[in-house]
Scaffold this motif. Structure first.
Motif, mmCIF file in Angstrom:
data_model
loop_
_atom_site.group_PDB
_atom_site.id
_atom_site.type_symbol
_atom_site.label_atom_id
_atom_site.label_comp_id
_atom_site.label_asym_id
_atom_site.label_seq_id
_atom_site.Cartn_x
_atom_site.Cartn_y
_atom_site.Cartn_z
ATOM 1 N N GLN A 288 23.245 25.590 43.568
ATOM 2 C CA GLN A 288 24.357 24.696 43.881
ATOM 3 C C GLN A 288 24.899 24.109 42.586
ATOM 4 O OE1 GLN A 288 22.827 21.800 46.734
ATOM 5 N NE2 GLN A 288 23.936 22.852 48.380
ATOM 6 N N ARG A 289 26.218 24.185 42.435
ATOM 7 C CA ARG A 289 26.861 23.637 41.241
ATOM 8 C C ARG A 289 28.001 22.722 41.671
ATOM 9 N NH1 ARG A 289 26.574 29.109 40.194
ATOM 10 N NH2 ARG A 289 28.838 29.349 40.334
ATOM 11 N N TYR A 290 28.094 21.567 41.006
ATOM 12 C CA TYR A 290 29.117 20.582 41.335
ATOM 13 C C TYR A 290 30.147 20.512 40.207
ATOM 14 C CZ TYR A 290 26.002 19.049 45.058
ATOM 15 O OH TYR A 290 25.209 19.019 46.176
ATOM 16 N N TYR A 291 31.401 20.222 40.588
ATOM 17 C CA TYR A 291 32.498 20.215 39.622
ATOM 18 C C TYR A 291 33.430 19.046 39.892
ATOM 19 C CZ TYR A 291 31.060 25.020 38.655
ATOM 20 O OH TYR A 291 30.346 26.132 38.306
ATOM 21 N N LEU A 292 34.123 18.636 38.817
ATOM 22 C CA LEU A 292 35.253 17.725 38.976
ATOM 23 C C LEU A 292 36.387 18.218 38.098
ATOM 24 C CD1 LEU A 292 35.257 15.642 36.260
ATOM 25 C CD2 LEU A 292 33.314 14.721 37.494
ATOM 26 N N CYS B 21 27.277 13.436 47.822
ATOM 27 C CA CYS B 21 27.381 12.678 49.079
ATOM 28 C C CYS B 21 28.766 12.803 49.685
ATOM 29 C CB CYS B 21 27.042 11.210 48.838
ATOM 30 S SG CYS B 21 25.296 10.907 48.454
ATOM 31 N N ALA B 22 29.801 12.704 48.848
ATOM 32 C CA ALA B 22 31.177 12.788 49.345
ATOM 33 C C ALA B 22 31.461 14.155 49.956
ATOM 34 C CB ALA B 22 32.151 12.500 48.208
ATOM 35 N N THR C 43 40.093 16.305 41.938
ATOM 36 C CA THR C 43 39.315 17.168 42.834
ATOM 37 C C THR C 43 37.838 17.130 42.483
ATOM 38 O OG1 THR C 43 41.202 18.681 43.020
ATOM 39 C CG2 THR C 43 39.077 19.524 43.732
ATOM 40 N N VAL C 44 37.008 17.069 43.515
ATOM 41 C CA VAL C 44 35.580 17.308 43.343
ATOM 42 C C VAL C 44 35.223 18.509 44.204
ATOM 43 C CG1 VAL C 44 34.981 14.926 42.802
ATOM 44 C CG2 VAL C 44 34.991 15.679 45.189
ATOM 45 N N GLY C 45 34.215 19.264 43.770
ATOM 46 C CA GLY C 45 33.881 20.477 44.511
ATOM 47 C C GLY C 45 32.433 20.876 44.339
ATOM 48 N N ARG C 46 31.981 21.723 45.249
ATOM 49 C CA ARG C 46 30.624 22.271 45.174
ATOM 50 C C ARG C 46 30.698 23.768 45.423
ATOM 51 N NH1 ARG C 46 28.149 20.301 49.658
ATOM 52 N NH2 ARG C 46 28.198 22.340 50.708
ATOM 53 N N VAL C 47 29.969 24.531 44.610
ATOM 54 C CA VAL C 47 29.871 25.979 44.787
ATOM 55 C C VAL C 47 28.427 26.315 45.102
ATOM 56 C CG1 VAL C 47 30.153 28.234 43.706
ATOM 57 C CG2 VAL C 47 31.787 26.408 43.206
ATOM 58 N N ASP C 48 28.205 26.853 46.296
ATOM 59 C CA ASP C 48 26.874 27.330 46.696
ATOM 60 C C ASP C 48 26.835 28.836 46.503
ATOM 61 O OD1 ASP C 48 26.264 24.734 47.565
ATOM 62 O OD2 ASP C 48 27.109 25.131 49.545
ATOM 63 N N LEU D 74 26.907 10.357 38.875
ATOM 64 C CA LEU D 74 28.149 11.051 39.222
ATOM 65 C C LEU D 74 27.849 12.223 40.147
ATOM 66 C CD1 LEU D 74 31.198 11.564 38.819
ATOM 67 C CD2 LEU D 74 30.611 12.899 36.779
ATOM 68 N N ARG D 75 26.813 12.964 39.825
ATOM 69 C CA ARG D 75 26.442 14.119 40.655
ATOM 70 C C ARG D 75 26.084 13.682 42.067
ATOM 71 N NH1 ARG D 75 22.182 17.529 42.102
ATOM 72 N NH2 ARG D 75 22.569 19.767 41.761
#
Length: 358
Positions: free
Chosen positions: A261-265, A198-199, A242-247, A192-193
Motif C-alpha cells: 500500500q502506498r499513499y500520495y498527495l 483514515c480519510a 488530492t490524496v490517494g492510495r495505491v494498493d 500525515l500518513r
C-alpha cells in the motif's frame, strides 16, 4: 559539440597537447563502443585512430588515459551539467511529468568512504534524462532535490518524488516554480500518513482497478482518491488538492502474492485513473534510466573515485543514453542492441552522433 564547446577548459598552462573537444568526442564515442572506463576509452581510440582522424585533427595523436582521466577529474561538473541541460533542451518535445529519484554509484565506494549518491530528473513520457545533482557527503537527497529543481524548467509539469522527497520545503519550491507535485507519503511522515489513510478509508470519492501482466507476474492495482480539503494542512503543503492510495498485489508464476500500500498527495486535482497513470509513469525512472545505466552501461562498475571524475562520467553516460533514445537509428531494436550496433559499425556511430568529416 556546439553546447560542449561552452564548457571551460579546466587545464591551465600555455601548451595543451589535446584539446578538450577532442577528449570529449573520444569519450562519448568510446562509451557507445562499450568502454566502461577511461583506460578502455583510450584503448578503443588507439584502435580507431584512423577513423577518428576523419573527424578530429588529432595533431598530437590519441591522449593517454592519464590525460583523459585528469581532464574529467578537473572538469567543472556544474559547467558540464549546464552544457548537458542546454543540449537536452533541444531534444525535448512536449511532456507532462518529471520523475526525480536518487541512485547510488556503487563503484565509487572505497574503504570507509560511502558510494556517491546522485539525484536525477527524468522526462517520463520521452525517456530522457534532464539533469543530475550530486548528493553532498554526509548529507541526503533532501539537500540535492532543491538544487536540481532550481536548475530545471518545470513549469506546468507534474513533478513526482518518492519518500525522501516528501518534504514541505520541496512542495513549496515546486509550487513556486509554477508546477505541481506528486509525493509518496510513507513512514517518514507518520501523522500525515495516518490522516490520509483514515480519510481514504472513511470518505473515498473515486476508485479504479486494473491488472497488468508481464515478466512472469501479474500485478493487480486498486486506486482510491479523495479531495485533500480538511485532511492536509494547506499552509504546510501548499495547493494540495488530492490524496490517494495505491494498493498493489503482485502474483508470481507460483501463485505467491505480496500486497503493498502506498499513499500520495498532490497539488493537482487527480482522478483515480490519473493518479494510477502518474504513479506508473514515475516508476519509469527505475526502468528507463537507472536500469539502463546499470545493465546497459554498467555504471556501477565504473572504477572512477577521485575528484569530479565519477560525477562527470555519470553525465557522459546520460549523454549517450539520451542520444540513443532521441535518435531514429535502429529504433525498433532494444537499447542494448542499438548501443552495440553503434559500437560495431563506424558509419552508424558517425550518423548517430551527427559527425561530419573534416
Amino acid at each position: 559539440m556546439e553546447h560542449l564547446a561552452e564548457v571551460p577548459e579546466p587545464r591551465t598552462g600555455r601548451y595543451i597537447a589535446h584539446p578538450l573537444d577532442e577528449i570529449l568526442v573520444i569519450a562519448v564515442c568510446a562509451i557507445f563502443a562499450g568502454a566502461e572506463s577511461f583506460v578502455e576509452a583510450v584503448e578503443w581510440a588507439e584502435v580507431k585512430e584512423a577513423w577518428l582522424r576523419r573527424f578530429l585533427p588529432l595533431k598530437n595523436g590519441i591522449p593517454s588515459h592519464d590525460t583523459v582521466n585528469r581532464v574529467f577529474r578537473l572538469l567543472d561538473p556544474k559547467q558540464f551539467e549546464n552544457a548537458f541541460r542546454s543540449w537536452t533542451q533541444g531534444l525535448l518535445g512536449s511532456f507532462q511529468q518529471i520523475a526525480i529519484d536518487g541512485k547510488c554509484l556503487r563503484g565509487t565506494a572505497r574503504g570507509a568512504h560511502s558510494p556517491m549518491h546522485m539525484v536525477s530528473a527524468f522526462a517520463t513520457e520521452l525517456g530522457l534524462a534532464l539533469g543530475q545533482e550530486k548528493v553532498a557527503d554526509k548529507s541526503n537527497e533532501i539537500t540535492a532535490i532543491p538544487a536540481l529543481l532550481a536548475a530545471l524548467d518545470v513549469e506546468g509539469c507534474l513533478v513526482s518524488l518518492d519518500t525522501m522527497g516528501c518534504q514541505k520545503e520541496v512542495a513549496k519550491i515546486i509550487v513556486a516554480r509554477k508546477a505541481d507535485y506528486l509525493l509518496a507519503v510513507k513512514e517518514n511522515q507518520p501523522k500525515l500518513r495516518q490522516a490520509v489513510a483514515c480519510a481514504l478509508h472513511d470518505h473515498p470519492t473515486e476508485r479504479v482497478a486494473s491488472a497488468q501482466k508481464g515478466h512472469g507476474r501479474t500485478v493487480l492495482q486498486h486506486v482510491v482518491t479523495a479531495p485533500a480539503d480538511g485532511i492536509v494542512d494547506a499552509q504546510a503543503w501548499p495547493g494540495c488538492q488530492t490524496v490517494g492510495r495505491v494498493d498493489s498485489v503482485r502474483l508470481d508464476g507460483r501463485g505467491q502474492s505480496a500486497l503493498e500500500q502506498r499513499y500520495y498527495l498532490s497539488s493537482r486535482a487527480l482522478s483515480a485513473e490519473e493518479l494510477a497513470q502518474a504513479v506508473r509513469r514515475h516508476w519509469a525512472i527505475e526502468n528507463g534510466l537507472h536500469w539502463c545505466l546499470d545493465v546497459i552501461f554498467r555504471e556501477d562498475h565504473c572504477p572512477l573515485r577521485e575528484d569530479h571524475g565519477p560525477q562527470n562520467f555519470a553525465l557522459l553516460l546520460k549523454f549517450a543514453l539520451n542520444l540513443l533514445r532521441s535518435s531514429p537509428y535502429q529504433a525498433k531494436k532494444s537499447m542494448r542492441v542499438r548501443r552495440k550496433r553503434a559500437g560495431w559499425d563506424d558509419e552508424a556511430l558517425a550518423e548517430l552522433l551527427g559527425m561530419s568529416p573534416l
